[in-house]
Design a protein around this motif. Structure first.
Motif, mmCIF file in Angstrom:
data_model
loop_
_atom_site.group_PDB
_atom_site.id
_atom_site.type_symbol
_atom_site.label_atom_id
_atom_site.label_comp_id
_atom_site.label_asym_id
_atom_site.label_seq_id
_atom_site.Cartn_x
_atom_site.Cartn_y
_atom_site.Cartn_z
ATOM 1 N N GLU A 298 -2.205 22.473 -17.174
ATOM 2 C CA GLU A 298 -1.191 21.423 -17.260
ATOM 3 C C GLU A 298 -0.521 21.422 -18.630
ATOM 4 O O GLU A 298 0.710 21.291 -18.736
ATOM 5 N N VAL A 299 -1.323 21.599 -19.674
ATOM 6 C CA VAL A 299 -0.756 21.651 -21.024
ATOM 7 C C VAL A 299 0.219 22.814 -21.145
ATOM 8 O O VAL A 299 1.333 22.671 -21.682
ATOM 9 N N ASP A 300 -0.179 23.976 -20.653
ATOM 10 C CA ASP A 300 0.716 25.141 -20.716
ATOM 11 C C ASP A 300 2.026 24.886 -19.977
ATOM 12 O O ASP A 300 3.102 25.270 -20.445
ATOM 13 N N SER A 301 1.936 24.231 -18.826
ATOM 14 C CA SER A 301 3.153 23.986 -18.044
ATOM 15 C C SER A 301 4.073 22.997 -18.738
ATOM 16 O O SER A 301 5.300 23.062 -18.591
ATOM 17 N N VAL A 302 3.511 22.082 -19.505
ATOM 18 C CA VAL A 302 4.315 21.062 -20.195
ATOM 19 C C VAL A 302 4.855 21.584 -21.523
ATOM 20 O O VAL A 302 6.005 21.336 -21.891
ATOM 21 N N THR A 303 4.033 22.334 -22.262
ATOM 22 C CA THR A 303 4.405 22.729 -23.626
ATOM 23 C C THR A 303 4.982 24.131 -23.709
ATOM 24 O O THR A 303 5.597 24.482 -24.728
ATOM 25 N N VAL A 308 0.321 20.915 -28.506
ATOM 26 C CA VAL A 308 0.548 19.648 -27.820
ATOM 27 C C VAL A 308 1.106 18.625 -28.813
ATOM 28 O O VAL A 308 0.628 18.523 -29.947
ATOM 29 N N ALA A 309 2.118 17.876 -28.386
ATOM 30 C CA ALA A 309 2.734 16.848 -29.224
ATOM 31 C C ALA A 309 2.543 15.477 -28.590
ATOM 32 O O ALA A 309 2.282 15.356 -27.381
ATOM 33 N N PHE A 310 2.686 14.441 -29.412
ATOM 34 C CA PHE A 310 2.546 13.079 -28.907
ATOM 35 C C PHE A 310 3.522 12.822 -27.759
ATOM 36 O O PHE A 310 3.184 12.145 -26.783
ATOM 37 N N GLY A 311 4.716 13.363 -27.870
ATOM 38 C CA GLY A 311 5.722 13.165 -26.836
ATOM 39 C C GLY A 311 5.354 13.764 -25.496
ATOM 40 O O GLY A 311 6.003 13.460 -24.478
ATOM 41 N N ASP A 312 4.318 14.611 -25.452
ATOM 42 C CA ASP A 312 3.888 15.222 -24.195
ATOM 43 C C ASP A 312 2.934 14.335 -23.405
ATOM 44 O O ASP A 312 2.682 14.591 -22.228
ATOM 45 N N VAL A 313 2.395 13.302 -24.055
ATOM 46 C CA VAL A 313 1.300 12.542 -23.458
ATOM 47 C C VAL A 313 1.674 11.972 -22.093
ATOM 48 O O VAL A 313 0.903 12.048 -21.135
ATOM 49 N N HIS A 318 -2.577 14.711 -15.140
ATOM 50 C CA HIS A 318 -3.960 15.027 -14.774
ATOM 51 C C HIS A 318 -4.904 14.794 -15.943
ATOM 52 O O HIS A 318 -6.012 14.277 -15.754
ATOM 53 N N THR A 319 -4.478 15.163 -17.148
ATOM 54 C CA THR A 319 -5.311 14.902 -18.325
ATOM 55 C C THR A 319 -5.587 13.417 -18.446
ATOM 56 O O THR A 319 -6.720 12.994 -18.716
ATOM 57 N N ASN A 320 -4.569 12.593 -18.242
ATOM 58 C CA ASN A 320 -4.744 11.144 -18.291
ATOM 59 C C ASN A 320 -5.741 10.689 -17.227
ATOM 60 O O ASN A 320 -6.609 9.829 -17.496
ATOM 61 N N ASN A 321 -5.663 11.258 -16.025
ATOM 62 C CA ASN A 321 -6.594 10.867 -14.964
ATOM 63 C C ASN A 321 -8.029 11.284 -15.289
ATOM 64 O O ASN A 321 -8.979 10.595 -14.913
ATOM 65 N N VAL A 322 -8.199 12.409 -15.981
ATOM 66 C CA VAL A 322 -9.533 12.807 -16.437
ATOM 67 C C VAL A 322 -10.085 11.768 -17.411
ATOM 68 O O VAL A 322 -11.263 11.375 -17.338
ATOM 69 N N VAL A 323 -9.249 11.307 -18.331
ATOM 70 C CA VAL A 323 -9.676 10.274 -19.278
ATOM 71 C C VAL A 323 -10.083 9.002 -18.533
ATOM 72 O O VAL A 323 -11.138 8.410 -18.809
ATOM 73 N N VAL A 324 -9.276 8.577 -17.563
ATOM 74 C CA VAL A 324 -9.572 7.357 -16.816
ATOM 75 C C VAL A 324 -10.877 7.501 -16.032
ATOM 76 O O VAL A 324 -11.708 6.579 -16.004
ATOM 77 N N GLU A 325 -11.088 8.653 -15.407
ATOM 78 C CA GLU A 325 -12.317 8.853 -14.645
ATOM 79 C C GLU A 325 -13.533 8.883 -15.571
ATOM 80 O O GLU A 325 -14.613 8.380 -15.198
ATOM 81 N N ALA A 326 -13.394 9.433 -16.774
ATOM 82 C CA ALA A 326 -14.498 9.374 -17.748
ATOM 83 C C ALA A 326 -14.776 7.927 -18.142
ATOM 84 O O ALA A 326 -15.941 7.526 -18.276
ATOM 85 N N THR A 419 -7.878 15.160 -26.022
ATOM 86 C CA THR A 419 -8.449 15.933 -24.915
ATOM 87 C C THR A 419 -7.574 17.131 -24.577
ATOM 88 O O THR A 419 -8.063 18.258 -24.391
ATOM 89 N N ALA A 420 -6.264 16.916 -24.496
ATOM 90 C CA ALA A 420 -5.347 18.016 -24.177
ATOM 91 C C ALA A 420 -5.367 19.082 -25.262
ATOM 92 O O ALA A 420 -5.336 20.289 -24.968
ATOM 93 N N THR A 421 -5.437 18.659 -26.517
ATOM 94 C CA THR A 421 -5.398 19.608 -27.636
ATOM 95 C C THR A 421 -6.614 20.521 -27.638
ATOM 96 O O THR A 421 -6.499 21.742 -27.773
ATOM 97 N N ILE A 422 -7.803 19.952 -27.475
ATOM 98 C CA ILE A 422 -9.010 20.785 -27.556
ATOM 99 C C ILE A 422 -9.212 21.593 -26.280
ATOM 100 O O ILE A 422 -9.668 22.737 -26.335
ATOM 101 N N ALA A 423 -8.852 21.023 -25.104
ATOM 102 C CA ALA A 423 -9.051 21.755 -23.851
ATOM 103 C C ALA A 423 -8.101 22.935 -23.728
ATOM 104 O O ALA A 423 -8.418 23.916 -23.041
ATOM 105 N N SER A 424 -6.937 22.841 -24.386
ATOM 106 C CA SER A 424 -5.996 23.960 -24.318
ATOM 107 C C SER A 424 -6.395 25.105 -25.240
ATOM 108 O O SER A 424 -5.894 26.225 -25.096
ATOM 109 N N ARG A 425 -7.339 24.851 -26.146
ATOM 110 C CA ARG A 425 -7.733 25.873 -27.115
ATOM 111 C C ARG A 425 -9.122 26.435 -26.853
ATOM 112 O O ARG A 425 -9.374 27.610 -27.119
ATOM 113 N N TRP A 426 -10.044 25.582 -26.332
ATOM 114 C CA TRP A 426 -11.440 25.983 -26.227
ATOM 115 C C TRP A 426 -12.005 25.730 -24.835
ATOM 116 O O TRP A 426 -11.599 24.804 -24.146
ATOM 117 N N ARG A 427 -12.989 26.541 -24.462
ATOM 118 C CA ARG A 427 -13.930 26.227 -23.390
ATOM 119 C C ARG A 427 -15.240 25.813 -24.051
ATOM 120 O O ARG A 427 -15.581 26.320 -25.122
#
Length: 456
Positions: A298-303, A308-313, A318-326, A419-427
């Motif tokens: 999702e990050v790749d498709s947006v950026t 990742v920038a604040f304006g992408d939030v 889906h990233t937001n929904n992951v946060v909500v489910e956590a 979450t988006a920043t670290i997930a787009s860089r690392w597993r």
């Protein structure tokens, strides 16, 4: 059923029943022992005994509510106010004059002071700071190296709060002091909440001395921040300047204790809850690699490959929904208490004036009556077509009413961005010695989460 229908105007002459007493109490300690040994399991099973259940906490009787409607009624009704064992414990940490623990006119005035810092049109101004700290957080991981997620999560949470709201040059040494102190203090606060053995906590035992030292260090750190600002003579447009220039109800400057307690309330609860949630999000990225992959895609498709920038939030749905489910399955604020202002009715039962009420967002947000596959981690349950039929108060991670967290949008923005920043860089993978079982204190966090990062 609505909140308005939960409490009816009951004639004073009507005899109402007393809620049933939960089983399993221990002589002298009541249910406090169960709340120490297995608090999450104990609170979750209370729904099997009724919508309102009596508990014994030492010599006190506490009333637990177990349904979304009743938790909403307690949070919104003027018959209940901030109070009970949780808030009494927190007053030792946050003081009585901070926005988190104040009540009545003082609380309303303090909300007016701090609310401008969290207006929706102001939050984008914090974007560059959030971006910088999220990228620094991601950069501190090294390929293949094990990382203690507790200290790293506290560091990024504290630095964002301090730099955005206090405009402080919040150095790593202070962040480390704060995270160390908070871990000790919140653990001790929880014990004092569920086992109210006041005089015993003054005995000079090692655990008590450690708690006292941590609490003193926390307050000394806050004094350093305030003194540093005054000495500098600077007046940036931030929350600390607003506090130093705030007036009380008589038009006089607010006193030093209120300034101190407000800074504690700004730094402490927000840093603790955000850090705990970040730990759970890191655990999610390690435990659910398919969700981590979806975030990265999702990050790749947006950026298009840029950072990742604040304006992408807002586009990272889906990233937001992951946060909500956590937040649903592992809420940092897993228990809340209120106090009955007057004799009242709740769920068809009589609640005496002065009674303490407890409810658990953790238990309510895992209730199988509200959620299909209630224990599954399923971010897609927050898609509009699936979430529209949830009970009204089945998911309120930032509370409701006049005690609703003023920083809810601020918090969601930074959680999604980090979450988006670290997930787009690392597993991420857990390493030997890691323990992601819930550690219960005033907040809920993984016991000892240790991860290694692998580049994507």
């Amino acid at each position: 059923m609505t909140v308005e229908s939960v409490r009816s105007d009951v004639p004073q002459t009507l005899e109402l029943p007393t809620p049933p007493l939960a089983g399993g109490g221990v002589p002298g300690l009541g249910h406090g022992w169960k709340l120490v040994r297995d608090p999450l399991g104990f609170l979750a099973q209370l729904r099997d005994h009724g919508d309102v259940v009596r508990l014994k906490m030492g010599p006190k009787t506490v009333y637990a509510v177990t349904t979304p409607d009743l938790s909403g009624a307690v949070a919104l009704s003027p018959d209940f106010e901030i109070g009970g064992p949780l808030w009494e414990s927190l007053e030792g940490l946050l003081g009585k004059k901070g926005v988190a623990t104040a009540t009545g006119p003082l609380h309303r005035r303090q909300r007016r002071t701090i609310q401008p810092a969290f207006r929706l049109d102001i939050i984008p101004e914090y974007g560059p700071i959030m971006e910088e700290e999220a990228r620094a957080f991601a950069a501190r991981w090294e390929s293949g190296g094990a990382v203690d997620c507790t200290s790293e999560s506290f560091r990024v949470a504290v630095r964002i709060a301090a730099r955005c709201l206090l405009r402080g040059q919040f150095m790593d040494e202070r962040a480390e002091r704060l995270s160390t102190a908070l871990a000790t203090v919140f653990r001790g606060m929880y014990r004092r909440m569920v086992i109210p053995a006041g005089p015993l906590y003054r005995l000079p035992l090692p655990a008590h001395r450690k708690f006292d030292r941590a609490l003193a260090d926390l307050h000394a750190l806050v004094d350093e921040i305030i003194d540093e600002r005054r000495t500098s003579g600077q007046k940036p447009d931030d929350l600390l300047t607003a506090l130093l220039e705030a007036k009380d109800g008589n038009g006089d400057p607010i006193d030093e204790q209120e300034i101190h307690d407000q800074v504690v309330a700004i730094l402490t609860p927000g840093s603790e809850t955000i850090a705990s949630t970040l730990m759970w999000l890191l655990q999610v990225l390690a435990a659910y690699p398919d969700q981590a992959r979806r975030i990265s895609e999702e990050v790749d498709s947006v950026t298009g490959g840029r950072p990742v920038a604040f304006g992408d939030v807002r586009k990272l749905s889906h990233t937001n929904n992951v946060v909500v489910e956590a937040l649903r399955l592992r809420p940092a604020v897993w228990i809340l208490t209120r106090r009955a202002v007057t004799e009242t009715e709740l769920g068809g039962y009589r609640i005496p004036a002065g009674a303490d009420i407890v409810y658990s967002p953790y238990a309510i947000q895992r209730d199988p009556r509200s959620y299909e596959r209630h224990l599954d981690f399923d971010p897609d349950r927050w898609l509009p077509e699936r979430s529209k039929n949830l009970p009204k108060y089945a998911m309120r991670p930032f509370s409701v009413g006049n005690r609703k967290c003023p920083s809810d949008h601020f918090s969601m923005a930074q959680l999604t961005l980090v979450t988006a920043t670290i997930a787009s860089r690392w597993r991420f993978e857990q390493v030997s010695g890691s323990n992601d079982a819930p550690h219960v204190g005033i907040t809920l966090r993984p016991h000892r989460l240790r991860l290694k990062a692998v580049p994507r």
